[in-house]
Design an enzyme around this catalytic site. Structure first.
Site, mmCIF file in Angstrom:
data_model
loop_
_atom_site.group_PDB
_atom_site.id
_atom_site.type_symbol
_atom_site.label_atom_id
_atom_site.label_comp_id
_atom_site.label_asym_id
_atom_site.label_seq_id
_atom_site.Cartn_x
_atom_site.Cartn_y
_atom_site.Cartn_z
ATOM 1 N N ASP B 534 0.875 -1.154 0.000
ATOM 2 C CA ASP B 534 0.000 0.000 0.000
ATOM 3 C C ASP B 534 0.918 1.211 0.000
ATOM 4 O OD1 ASP B 534 -1.503 1.827 2.568
ATOM 5 O OD2 ASP B 534 -2.287 1.715 0.532
ATOM 6 N N ASP B 728 -7.473 -1.026 3.974
ATOM 7 C CA ASP B 728 -6.677 -2.121 3.416
ATOM 8 C C ASP B 728 -7.168 -3.453 3.950
ATOM 9 O OD1 ASP B 728 -3.634 -0.225 3.756
ATOM 10 O OD2 ASP B 728 -4.999 -0.438 2.058
#
Lengths: 56, 852
Positions: B534, B728
């Protein structure tokens, strides 16, 4: 060698006793937190009655 | 921002101190939290005869409480990790917890009074535990206090006639920590019980092994005829007596497991173990009773001990890692201020957050968390959803804006109408999604178990063959041959091969800041083919930092920086933090700003040294001609005085140190690296370029990220995902190995397979390398175990293997396996000055920046 007839059974009894002691130590949580006792030594602690970790 | 001191009396005391002596010059660090002290501040405490400066009234009250109770040792004992954290300065009323109704869920009655468990927040080192324990123990009415550093929980027993529960929570607060009442779930209690009984079983086996081996040695050493028959019988009976507890208690899990395996028609490791044990024991008992043949009691005990050792190590590794992170600190506050007769008055009552209903109106002050999903009824402020999303930029909120439960209100008071509570909030639904994915996980099966299954089948077959062969030739020997065959070719080495290596590896990984919570992680990391990162908060720091400062007026760079930091001193805004950090970096003393006025969405206006300044957006600052190029900046602020613009600040989210290096290292290990981000194309591409990643997907909502990972897996890849924010969570759940950043959302840390506590990316590369080495060692162990067994089998089959030789061979091979696994030790140590030293040692080190 006849003394062994006393000593060997005695040792069996001793083993059972030690087992009982370890059981007691385990049950009362002695092995739960192994980090804190290391620090306790450093602290200045004069109080006789300590509500922390009372043993039954 | 309102600064509501907990101990106003202390404030007055420090105001009496002569100003000439006790004035900070701006170069001090706060005695309590280590952050810079604004120059001209008069706040401080007396410690050991010297005056120490503190940065804010919150730190002052906490430090005074600590020193006032005589617990100044805390500052000497604590580790560097405890610094950098300001205690909250607003007051909280805990009296809701004295309500018997509320207490029903977490308070139990005991012979001595009431007992409750608390979850503690803010513990950074063992000295913090010491401090909380001493503080609580000193309160009259407290019967027992036990705080555990490992689990960050406290058990309290108190006399309800002498003491109210809220007093205990308040006491923890006054020394700067937060305590939440806590009810452990059944799973935890069960695991604790499991650990305890496993340890007990291990002890029984160990003790019995030692004694019985002692009894068996005379028989091995004696020449035939040297030992009289009745002494020999004495030893045999004693051995039998001490082996009985081993067979019926310590080894019970193996028998249970074997029965279960046979019922499922599966050949697990327990089957040959149970078979061997049973045959050996029955045979040895028979030999003892009939006073003939050989006894194998010592082999039985040793056998059981080694097997239990392997299992216990495995259990320890799993539970130690899990308990550190299962700490569910409250994402949502426990109390809320409900408005009674809005809009006539702003009177509020304090209620437990759990008792709110949709439609209730509550008041949320700046610095407080929103208790449930809602909509802004009145007020203008900014909220940080960083705890949930990991995004650092604050989001403006005005009437009609929606708020997420768990986010932090930053600037101004808001009146919020509750829309969704409890299980309906966005937060809860994401938690449920993650929980469900977690339960369906574990696609990676441990390969060593599969190999062992085949081997066990072969051994059992051979045992059967040996039995029939020897019964035909020499029936007396048949039983002993079968037993020595089963014992010597023991699955000991096999069953220890994986757990020992995994335990050592897990410990080493923890030492470099990488906490593993699930057993498949190490193998998963070794087999990973694709690593997905990420961006915000993972590859980048996730917080704003000053990237450029352009000066337009007569003042110097340093002066502009100091002014800006002064104006933003009381703010929770990420820009304020970035400015404070930049000022601290340049060691610039920050002056004190007065008459601070905050305009949400615009900026801050205040007076410093008699002149009026403004910092904020271009419109707020009334900047006309000043323009700076640069689309890569995440945020921009202008500093101006009445005469005109003085400076322009640009803030960006920097790449973490080591980001490029870790990408390079992972590539070198043969992995493909990807970058997925919800951020715009510009920042994502620039981050990818700096890090050296060429597979990027910008502007990806969580669903797209999830799909991307699924697609990779469909093509046969094993994917490791590294992320931090709550959005996430679905991606992390889909990954084969999920790694959460240590600073990231608490929920991610709890549900991820591993947590990078140190937040250092070079530790990540080290973790991957260590995982590969571990798997190689496990493979070596299995090969060794196999080779040993292949050599021993013919010996046992031919009847040439004596019982003592079988026992030695068994323990020898197990020791080899353990020794090989120990080769992993030392790989977690970093070779630089900032080594992540285990906390035990850190607590003893003096912090160089504080006096004592």
């Amino acid at each position: 060698m006849e003394i062994l007839f006393l000593l060997i059974p005695l040792s069996v009894v001793l083993v059972l006793l030690i087992g009982a002691v370890f059981w007691y130590a385990l049950e009362s949580g002695q092995f739960d937190d192994l980090d804190r006792p290391a620090l306790e030594v450093l602290a200045d602690d004069d109080s006789p009655h300590d509500p922390r970790n009372p043993r039954p | 921002m309102s600064q509501h001191s907990i101990a106003p009396a202390l404030r007055e005391r420090s105001a009496e101190a002569p100003a000439a002596v006790f004035l900070s010059d701006g170069a001090d660090s706060c005695f309590h939290c280590g952050l810079p002290v604004p120059s001209g501040s008069r706040l401080g405490v007396m410690s050991g005869g010297t005056w120490q400066a503190v940065c804010c009234s919150g730190c002052e009250s906490v430090a005074s409480s600590i020193l006032g109770q005589g617990l100044g040792d805390y500052y000497r004992l604590r580790s560097a990790e405890a610094l950098g954290r300001r205690p909250e300065s607003y007051a909280l009323d805990f009296s809701v917890f004295d309500d018997p109704e509320a207490q029903k869920s977490f308070v139990h009655a005991t012979p001595n009074g009431f007992e409750a468990l608390l979850l503690l927040e803010g513990i950074r080192c063992s000295a913090c535990v010491w401090l909380i324990e001493r503080t609580l123990a000193a309160i009259p009415g407290v019967v027992a206090v036990e705080v555990s550093y490992a689990t960050q929980r406290a058990r309290l027993e108190w006399d309800p006639k002498k003491l109210r529960f809220s007093r205990l929570l308040q006491a923890v607060r006054t020394v700067g920590y937060r305590a939440h009442p806590y009810e452990p779930n059944r799973l935890e209690l069960l695991q604790k019980e499991e650990r305890r009984s496993a340890l007990w079983r291990l002890f029984v086996a160990a003790f019995s092994m030692m004694q019985v081996t002692m009894y068996a040695i005379p028989a091995y050493l004696a020449e035939p005829g040297e030992m009289s028959a009745d002494i020999g019988q004495l030893f045999r009976w004693a051995s039998l007596a001490l082996t009985v507890p081993v067979m019926f208690y310590a080894a019970a899990p193996f028998f249970r497991g074997a029965l279960r395996d046979l019922r499922l028609a599966r050949l697990g490791m327990d089957v040959p173990v149970a078979l061997g044990l049973a045959i050996a024991f029955v045979g040895s008992c028979t030999a003892t009773i009939t006073a003939s043949g050989e006894v194998y009691f010592d082999s039985i005990s040793m056998f059981v001990f080694l097997l239990l050792l392997g299992r216990y190590l495995e259990l320890l590794a799993r539970s130690r890692a899990a308990s550190t992170l299962r700490h569910l600190g409250a994402l949502v506050p426990e109390v809320a201020q409900r408005l009674l007769d809005y809009p006539e008055t702003l009177r509020t009552e304090q209620v437990p957050a759990a008792s709110l209903h949709p439609g209730d109106l509550i008041l949320v002050k700046p610095g407080e968390k929103i208790p449930a999903d809602g909509i802004v009824q009145q007020g203008e402020s900014q909220a940080s959803e960083a705890l949930l999303t990991g995004e650092s930029a604050p989001i403006p909120k005005r009437a009609g804006s929606s708020l997420l439960g768990g986010s932090l209100n930053l600037i101004n008071t808001l009146i919020v109408r509750i829309e969704r509570i409890g299980a309906d909030t966005v937060l809860s639904s994401i938690v449920r999604l993650v929980e469900r994915s977690v339960m369906e996980k574990h696609r990676l099966v441990e390969s060593s178990e599969r190999a062992a299954g085949w081997f066990i089948a072969v051994v059992l077959l051979l045992a059967l063959l040996a039995g029939t062969y020897w019964t035909a030739i020499d029936p007396d020997k048949a039983l002993w041959v079968v037993v020595s065959l089963l014992v010597a070719t023991c699955p000991c080495a096999f069953s220890l091969a994986t757990p020992v290596a995994l335990t050592v590896a897990t410990g080493e990984l923890a030492r470099c800041g990488f906490i593993v919570t699930r057993s498949h992680v190490v193998e998963g990391l070794a087999r990973t083919t694709d690593a997905v990162f990420d961006k915000t908060g993972t590859l980048t720091r996730g917080e704003l930092r000053l990237t450029s400062l352009s000066v337009f007026g007569p003042l110097t760079r340093e002066d502009c920086l100091r002014l800006a930091a002064a104006l933003e001193a009381g703010s929770e805004h990420p820009i304020a933090k970035a400015l404070a950090a930049a000022a601290a970096d340049e060691d610039a003393g920050v002056p004190v700003a007065t008459s601070i006025r905050n305009e949400p969405g615009g900026g801050i206006e205040a007076h410093v040294g008699g002149r009026r300044y403004r910092i904020g957006t271009a419109r707020f600052v009334r900047a006309k001609a000043a323009k700076i190029a640069g689309e890569k900046a995440c945020a921009r602020a202008y500093l101006a005085c009445d005469e005109g613009v003085l400076a322009a600040f640009e803030f960006g989210d920097e790449l973490r140190p080591g980001a490029a290096a870790v990408v390079r290292d992972l590539r070198a290990l043969g992995l493909r690296v990807h970058l997925l981000s919800g951020d715009a194309i510009g920042p994502t591409e620039s981050a990818a370029e700096q890090a050296g990643i060429d597979r990027i997907v910008p502007e990806a909502p969580p669903a797209d990220k999830h799909e991307y990972v699924r697609e990779l897996q469909r093509r046969g890849a094993i994917v490791a995902v590294i992320g931090d924010g709550l959005n996430d969570a679905p991606v992390l759940a889909q990954a084969d190995v999920s790694i959460a950043m240590g600073h990231g959302s608490r929920l991610n840390q709890i549900s991820a397979d591993a947590v990078l506590l140190s937040n250092r990316l070079d530790d990540l590369a080290r973790a991957f390398r260590l995982a590969r080495k571990t798997v190689a060692i496990v493979r070596e162990n299995i090969v060794w175990a196999f080779a040993y067994n292949v050599v021993v089998l013919p010996l046992a089959f031919s009847g040439m293997l004596q019982p003592w030789a079988a026992a030695i061979g068994m323990s020898g091979s197990s020791l080899m396996v353990v020794g090989n696994a120990l080769r992993l030790l030392g790989d977690g140590r970093r070779h630089d000055a900032n080594a992540f030293v285990p906390v035990k040692n850190r607590a003893l080190a003096r912090s160089p920046t504080l006096g004592s």
